[in-house]
Structure formats: C-alpha cells, structure tokens
Design an enzyme around this catalytic site. Structure first.
Site, PDB file in Angstrom:
ATOM      1  N   ASN A  35       0.813  -1.224   0.000  1.00  9.01           N
ATOM      2  CA  ASN A  35       0.000   0.000   0.000  1.00  9.01           C
ATOM      3  C   ASN A  35       0.841   1.266   0.000  1.00  9.01           C
ATOM      4  O   ASN A  35       0.350   2.342  -0.314  1.00  9.01           O
ATOM      5  CB  ASN A  35      -0.983  -0.020   1.173  1.00  9.01           C
ATOM      6  CG  ASN A  35      -2.057  -1.076   0.946  1.00  9.01           C
ATOM      7  OD1 ASN A  35      -2.186  -1.604  -0.165  1.00  9.01           O
ATOM      8  ND2 ASN A  35      -2.784  -1.411   1.990  1.00  9.01           N
ATOM      9  N   ARG A  55      -8.469  -0.849  -7.119  1.00 12.18           N
ATOM     10  CA  ARG A  55      -8.984   0.476  -6.734  1.00 12.18           C
ATOM     11  C   ARG A  55      -7.849   1.489  -6.639  1.00 12.18           C
ATOM     12  O   ARG A  55      -8.025   2.660  -6.975  1.00 12.18           O
ATOM     13  CB  ARG A  55      -9.708   0.386  -5.403  1.00 12.18           C
ATOM     14  CG  ARG A  55     -10.167   1.729  -4.891  1.00 12.18           C
ATOM     15  CD  ARG A  55     -10.778   1.667  -3.543  1.00 12.18           C
ATOM     16  NE  ARG A  55     -10.977   2.973  -2.971  1.00 12.18           N
ATOM     17  CZ  ARG A  55     -12.032   3.755  -3.200  1.00 12.18           C
ATOM     18  NH1 ARG A  55     -12.955   3.342  -4.036  1.00 12.18           N
ATOM     19  NH2 ARG A  55     -12.146   4.940  -2.637  1.00 12.18           N
ATOM     20  N   CYS A 102     -16.175  -3.334  -4.759  1.00 15.25           N
ATOM     21  CA  CYS A 102     -15.268  -4.483  -4.621  1.00 15.25           C
ATOM     22  C   CYS A 102     -15.859  -5.353  -3.523  1.00 15.25           C
ATOM     23  O   CYS A 102     -16.843  -4.996  -2.884  1.00 15.25           O
ATOM     24  CB  CYS A 102     -13.863  -4.017  -4.302  1.00 15.25           C
ATOM     25  SG  CYS A 102     -13.609  -3.608  -2.606  1.00 15.25           S
ATOM     26  N   PRO A 104     -16.765   4.470  -2.306  1.00 15.59           N
ATOM     27  CA  PRO A 104     -17.020   5.665  -3.126  1.00 15.59           C
ATOM     28  C   PRO A 104     -15.760   6.523  -3.305  1.00 15.59           C
ATOM     29  O   PRO A 104     -14.732   6.264  -2.691  1.00 15.59           O
ATOM     30  CB  PRO A 104     -18.078   6.410  -2.316  1.00 15.59           C
ATOM     31  CG  PRO A 104     -18.032   5.868  -0.965  1.00 15.59           C
ATOM     32  CD  PRO A 104     -17.468   4.495  -1.032  1.00 15.59           C
ATOM     33  N   MET A 105     -15.899   7.558  -4.119  1.00 16.48           N
ATOM     34  CA  MET A 105     -14.754   8.426  -4.435  1.00 16.48           C
ATOM     35  C   MET A 105     -15.022   9.878  -4.025  1.00 16.48           C
ATOM     36  O   MET A 105     -14.271  10.779  -4.394  1.00 16.48           O
ATOM     37  CB  MET A 105     -14.499   8.372  -5.940  1.00 16.48           C
ATOM     38  CG  MET A 105     -13.891   7.077  -6.434  1.00 16.48           C
ATOM     39  SD  MET A 105     -12.122   7.030  -6.109  1.00 16.48           S
ATOM     40  CE  MET A 105     -11.542   8.271  -7.250  1.00 16.48           C
ATOM     41  N   ASP A 106     -16.082  10.120  -3.251  1.00 14.54           N
ATOM     42  CA  ASP A 106     -16.475  11.511  -2.970  1.00 14.54           C
ATOM     43  C   ASP A 106     -15.381  12.320  -2.280  1.00 14.54           C
ATOM     44  O   ASP A 106     -15.216  13.513  -2.553  1.00 14.54           O
ATOM     45  CB  ASP A 106     -17.755  11.524  -2.133  1.00 14.54           C
ATOM     46  CG  ASP A 106     -17.592  10.779  -0.810  1.00 14.54           C
ATOM     47  OD1 ASP A 106     -17.177   9.600  -0.844  1.00 14.54           O
ATOM     48  OD2 ASP A 106     -17.830  11.389   0.243  1.00 14.54           O
ATOM     49  N   LEU A 107     -14.583  11.675  -1.428  1.00 16.27           N
ATOM     50  CA  LEU A 107     -13.531  12.435  -0.722  1.00 16.27           C
ATOM     51  C   LEU A 107     -12.386  12.792  -1.673  1.00 16.27           C
ATOM     52  O   LEU A 107     -11.795  13.871  -1.601  1.00 16.27           O
ATOM     53  CB  LEU A 107     -13.024  11.636   0.474  1.00 16.27           C
ATOM     54  CG  LEU A 107     -14.078  11.405   1.564  1.00 16.27           C
ATOM     55  CD1 LEU A 107     -13.572  10.415   2.594  1.00 16.27           C
ATOM     56  CD2 LEU A 107     -14.489  12.722   2.208  1.00 16.27           C
ATOM     57  N   ASP A 144      -7.055  -3.952   7.847  1.00 11.43           N
ATOM     58  CA  ASP A 144      -6.415  -4.971   7.000  1.00 11.43           C
ATOM     59  C   ASP A 144      -5.854  -6.132   7.810  1.00 11.43           C
ATOM     60  O   ASP A 144      -5.358  -7.095   7.227  1.00 11.43           O
ATOM     61  CB  ASP A 144      -5.281  -4.350   6.168  1.00 11.43           C
ATOM     62  CG  ASP A 144      -5.809  -3.359   5.160  1.00 11.43           C
ATOM     63  OD1 ASP A 144      -5.001  -2.622   4.581  1.00 11.43           O
ATOM     64  OD2 ASP A 144      -7.034  -3.295   4.973  1.00 11.43           O
TER      65      ASP A 144
HETATM   66  C1  EPZ Z   1      -6.443   1.951   1.669  1.00 12.39           C
HETATM   67  O1  EPZ Z   1      -7.580   1.905   0.824  1.00 12.39           O
HETATM   68  C2  EPZ Z   1      -5.784   0.598   1.553  1.00 12.39           C
HETATM   69  N1  EPZ Z   1      -5.390   0.362   0.165  1.00 12.39           N
HETATM   70  C3  EPZ Z   1      -6.742  -0.495   2.019  1.00 12.39           C
HETATM   71  O2  EPZ Z   1      -6.035  -1.736   1.981  1.00 12.39           O
HETATM   72  C4  EPZ Z   1      -7.140  -0.202   3.463  1.00 12.39           C
HETATM   73  O3  EPZ Z   1      -8.070  -1.180   3.889  1.00 12.39           O
HETATM   74  C5  EPZ Z   1      -7.759   1.201   3.551  1.00 12.39           C
HETATM   75  O4  EPZ Z   1      -6.836   2.169   3.039  1.00 12.39           O
HETATM   76  C6  EPZ Z   1      -8.100   1.581   4.980  1.00 12.39           C
HETATM   77  O5  EPZ Z   1      -6.954   1.538   5.768  1.00 12.39           O
HETATM   78  C7  EPZ Z   1      -4.317   1.003  -0.333  1.00 12.39           C
HETATM   79  O6  EPZ Z   1      -3.659   1.775   0.359  1.00 12.39           O
HETATM   80  C8  EPZ Z   1      -3.967   0.713  -1.754  1.00 12.39           C
HETATM   81  P1  EPZ Z   1      -9.921   4.666   2.427  1.00 12.39           P
HETATM   82  P2  EPZ Z   1      -8.412   3.252   0.499  1.00 12.39           P
HETATM   83  O7  EPZ Z   1     -10.102   5.680   1.363  1.00 12.39           O
HETATM   84  O8  EPZ Z   1      -7.492   4.409   0.406  1.00 12.39           O
HETATM   85  C9  EPZ Z   1     -14.546   5.315   2.578  1.00 12.39           C
HETATM   86  C10 EPZ Z   1      -5.659  -3.987   1.433  1.00 12.39           C
HETATM   87  O9  EPZ Z   1      -6.189  -5.028   1.867  1.00 12.39           O
HETATM   88  N2  EPZ Z   1     -14.331   6.319   1.516  1.00 12.39           N
HETATM   89  O10 EPZ Z   1      -9.145   5.025   3.655  1.00 12.39           O
HETATM   90  O11 EPZ Z   1      -9.302   2.976  -0.644  1.00 12.39           O
HETATM   91  C11 EPZ Z   1     -14.345   3.901   2.039  1.00 12.39           C
HETATM   92  O12 EPZ Z   1     -15.517   3.437   1.428  1.00 12.39           O
HETATM   93  C12 EPZ Z   1      -6.513  -2.780   1.108  1.00 12.39           C
HETATM   94  O13 EPZ Z   1      -4.417  -3.845   1.281  1.00 12.39           O
HETATM   95  C13 EPZ Z   1     -15.387   7.158   1.162  1.00 12.39           C
HETATM   96  O14 EPZ Z   1     -16.483   7.064   1.712  1.00 12.39           O
HETATM   97  O15 EPZ Z   1      -9.268   3.355   1.823  1.00 12.39           O
HETATM   98  C14 EPZ Z   1     -14.002   3.113   3.273  1.00 12.39           C
HETATM   99  O16 EPZ Z   1     -15.205   2.757   3.920  1.00 12.39           O
HETATM  100  C15 EPZ Z   1      -7.995  -3.052   1.245  1.00 12.39           C
HETATM  101  N3  EPZ Z   1     -15.184   8.069   0.174  1.00 12.39           N
HETATM  102  C16 EPZ Z   1     -13.256   4.134   4.150  1.00 12.39           C
HETATM  103  O17 EPZ Z   1     -13.545   5.433   3.580  1.00 12.39           O
HETATM  104  C17 EPZ Z   1     -13.980   8.212  -0.454  1.00 12.39           C
HETATM  105  O18 EPZ Z   1     -13.853   9.089  -1.322  1.00 12.39           O
HETATM  106  C18 EPZ Z   1     -11.757   3.965   4.148  1.00 12.39           C
HETATM  107  O19 EPZ Z   1     -11.351   4.084   2.801  1.00 12.39           O
HETATM  108  C19 EPZ Z   1     -12.913   7.360  -0.067  1.00 12.39           C
HETATM  109  C20 EPZ Z   1     -13.111   6.430   0.927  1.00 12.39           C
END
Ligand code: EPZ
Length: 423
Positions: free
Chosen positions: A23, A94, A118, A124-127, A308
C-alpha cells in the site's frame, strides 16, 4: 486457478523477511507522473498489484523497468501520452485511482474510471473528488469515468475530510505538491504509507509538513526532481506473520519488522497472550501460553487497529479461550472470511458490523474459498492450526498482497504447497 494446501503441522520456528509495503508502493508509483525526471523505488514488493500499477502507468506513457528481480522499479514519465486510466485496469485495482491527483497536477486533466464496487464494500470516491475540487479542479462523472480538469495550474486550497481516507489524503498531497500556493488538508489520514509518500515527495523537492498528523500543509513548488526511495516495510504482512506462531505455536523472527508501524494491533496481540518483542533485526513473536486469550477489537484509522488485520486476528480468536467481539468500522462487508472459518469448525456470529467469535479448542481442515486479499490469508493462518489438510481455492487474491507466501511459511516449518487446479 491455483489453490494452496496447508496442513496443521505443529509449532513454527525460524525467520520470515518482511517485504516492502504494497500500500506504500501503490501510492509511491504514481509520483513518477509529477516529474519528468527518473524515480526509482527500492525494496519494492513482488506482487500482482504492482504489475497492475505498472500496466496502468505504462498505458499513460510512463517507462517502467523492473530490476533486481522486481525489487527495484525505475520509472520515467518524461513523455506522457495519455491522461486516460482505463476501466479494464482500474476495475482490477482500486488504487489505480491514485493517478488522479498526479495526472491533474502534471497535465491539467485526468480521465479515470470509477473503480466500481469491490468485495469488501462500495468504496465511493467523494472524498477524492472533494479534495481535488478544493485545489481548483472541476470533476464530472460521465459514463463511469471521472473527468477532471484544472484551468491552468492547480490553485492551493484547504480541505477538511469527513473521514480520514487514506487514498484521498494521498491524492490531495500529490496534487497540492505542484499547486500554486500553500494547501492544508484537515482530518488527514496518518497511516505509515502516507508518511512514506511524503518522505519520497520531500526528496523530490516538495515542501510538506505535518505528515502522520491530522493536519498536513503543502507549499506547492513549480517542479519536482527525480529521486531514489526505499519502500517502507509492510505492516500488514508483518502483522499477518506475527499471528502465525500465535496460531500454530513456536517462535518466528520477522526480519525488518518495526513496532511503531503497528499501532493498536501490537497491544491487542500482546493481550491475546503472544510474547512479542523488538529485536536487533526486527520483531520476535513467540507462543508461550497454552491458552489464547479472547480480545475484543474495533478497527479504526491509524494508529487504531488496522482493518487490513481484522480477518487475520479473527482466525486467532477462533481458537481463543472465551468469546471476543470484532467490530469492523471501515468497510461495510469485510467479514467474508467468517463463513469459510465456520466451515473449519469456528463459532462466529456476524450481526452487521460486529462479529461475535466463541473460541473452540480446535479447527478442522476443510476445502475453503478465498474471497478477498486479507480474508484469503486468514484461511491460511487457520489452516496452520487446523487438524488435517485445508485446501484454499482462488489464491490469486493472495498474490495481490503476499510475496512468496508459500516459501516464507514453509521456511519456518509450515506444511504448505501450491497446486494448480487446472490438472
Ligand atoms: C487503503 O484503501 C488501503 N489500500 C486499504 O487496503 C485499506 O483497507 C484502507 O486504506 C483503509 O486503511 C491502499 O492503500 C492501496 P480509504 P483506500 O479511502 O485508500 C470510505 C488492502 O487489503 N471512503 O481510507 O481505498 C471507504 O468506502 C486494502 O491492502 C469514502 O467514503 O481506503 C471506506 O469505507 C484493502 N469516500 C473508508 O472510507 C472516499 O472518497 C476507508 O477508505 C474514499 C473512501
């Protein structure tokens, strides 16, 4: 498709080298888009996700060479030919969305497919969108693609995230590094992978402070230079293999492991009764108690208990003396390992975001199915302790995030092999 056969074979003993963090590497590779100078990453993990990221960057015009068996990546984006990240690649991973910020900052536009859902949630991507709009970008959703544009150079801005998204933090920091002025990100994610990304950007000339805290300040610069950067060690691989001796017994030295990467996970694992300590070359994990204590866990953003590592810890709690409650707060569907563990004799009751695990005295081998990366490895861990031979199918999920898993575990005494199902 391949499967892995793992047979409970008693205590483990030996050393496991911990690879560079998947990551971190997936966030570091897009930085090549921010400069026309070469960017070299060392200590890169050899994983299929890294190959996917390479395919994406190559489709944009980046030249990527894998040296030293894939542990060294040399990238050069002096001649970008596209700003279009295709659905076919993005749907597989993603983290492809991490080209959005750099492409926008370097070229003024980016067309990136929405990743789609997934296994573990809608994601989502809103943030990401809000973060880049705060830097002056306009972003439209058209036919499943985000069309992002900046009218000339990105303008510095301030953005406060409703939740500390790792990816959105990374996209904001990479884009703001070249924006005009000083940007501020509030409620930023603090994960070690973000600290590593900032270290790399700083070595390229970026002016960033506050990484690892909830407020990050980025003073945009006109251009960024090249660099050579070592990928930080993988805290999730580390935590996974610390659990192995807790399940099977014995003692394992995790070479390269660092306690300060593990946050609350260290305390939870210690409370389960495993003896864990820092050594000169990493971390030692030793099973000293017959009993595994039941420990309640709630996943949180760093430095809380890492989501994770939730599936792997659940496998351990299946053998605990008592009942534990595991609460998953980051993702809406991250208990798919539970039904598979139940097939092995575990007693797990999932209600919404909480899994109640009643420990049993032993697990029994069964044919099980990998569903996502971390769920897959929790089944391998269970197989290390189960009576008999467990067959884990669809192990391509594992190849995304665990380098040489079979050899690393067999080198410490596990009875484990990979077979092809196409026989
Ligand atoms: C990173 O994903 C990691 N992947 C994930 O690891 C990890 O589980 C996650 O962070 C949380 O620690 C990589 O770094 C490549 P988030 P990311 O944006 O950045 C919500 C693995 O097993 N969200 O922190 O996609 C989202 O739906 C993977 O190695 C929004 O609502 O995670 C989730 O519920 C799996 N809107 C929460 O935030 C957004 O725009 C955390 O997501 C973005 C996220």
């Amino acid at each position: 498709m391949d499967s892995i056969l793992v047979t409970g074979n008693g205590p483990l003993n030996g050393k496991i080298p911990i690879a560079g963090a998947k990551n971190a590497c997936l966030a570091l590779m897009p930085v090549t888009l921010l400069t026309d100078q070469p960017v070299t990453l060392t200590n890169a993990p050899i994983l299929s996700d890294i190959k996917t990221a390479e395919a994406l960057l190559s489709s944009l015009g980046t030249e990527v060479s894998f040296l030293n068996g894939g542990k060294v990546l040399v990238m050069s984006s002096h001649n970008l030919k596209s700003s279009h990240a295709d659905y076919d690649i993005v749907r597989k991973m993603r983290a492809s969305n991490l080209v959005l910020g750099p492409l926008l900052a370097r070229t003024g536009e980016a067309v990136v497919s929405l990743p789609g859902g997934c296994a573990i949630g809608a994601r989502p991507m809103d943030l990401h969108i809000g973060a880049l709009e705060a830097l002056g970008a306009t972003i439209e959703l058209k036919e499943g693609y985000l069309h992002a544009k900046s009218n000339g150079r990105l303008k510095a801005g301030t953005f406060e995230m409703r939740m500390a998204s790792v990816g959105a933090t990374e996209n904001f920091i990479m884009a703001a590094a070249l924006a005009n002025g000083t940007s501020v990100l509030k409620n930023a994610a603090k994960e070690p992978e973000i600290v590593d990304l900032v270290k790399c950007l700083r070595s390229m000339g970026a002016q960033i402070t506050g990484e690892g805290s909830s407020t990050v300040e980025i003073q945009g610069v006109d251009t960024l230079g090249g660099t050579t950067h070592p990928v930080v060690v993988d805290r999730i691989e580390l935590g996974t293999y610390m659990i192995a001796p807790a399940m099977a017994g014995g003692q394992v030295d995790l070479i390269g492991g660092k306690k300060n990467l593990l946050g609350q996970f260290w305390n939870s694992l210690e409370r389960s009764g495993l003896e864990i300590s820092e050594t000169a070359d990493g971390i030692r994990a030793k099973r000293v108690n017959e009993i595994i204590k039941a420990v309640d866990v709630k996943t949180e953003v760093y430095p809380g208990f890492a989501t994770d590592l939730q599936a792997q810890f659940m496998a351990l709690m299946c053998l605990a003396d008592g009942t534990s409650f595991l609460e998953e707060t980051l993702f809406e569907n991250r208990f798919m390992h539970a039904p598979e563990l139940i097939r092995m004799g575990a007693k797990i009751d999932v209600q919404g975001g909480i899994a109640k695990v009643q420990g049993v005295s032993k697990l029994k081998a069964a044919p099980v199915m990998a569903t996502d990366l971390r769920a897959s490895v929790s089944l391998i861990l269970a197989g290390l302790a189960a009576e008999g031979e467990t067959k884990v199918a669809r192990v391509y999920h594992l190849d995304r995030g665990y380098e040489n898993l079979v050899s690393k575990l067999s080198n410490v005494g596990a009875k484990i092999e990979r077979i092809s199902d196409n026989v």
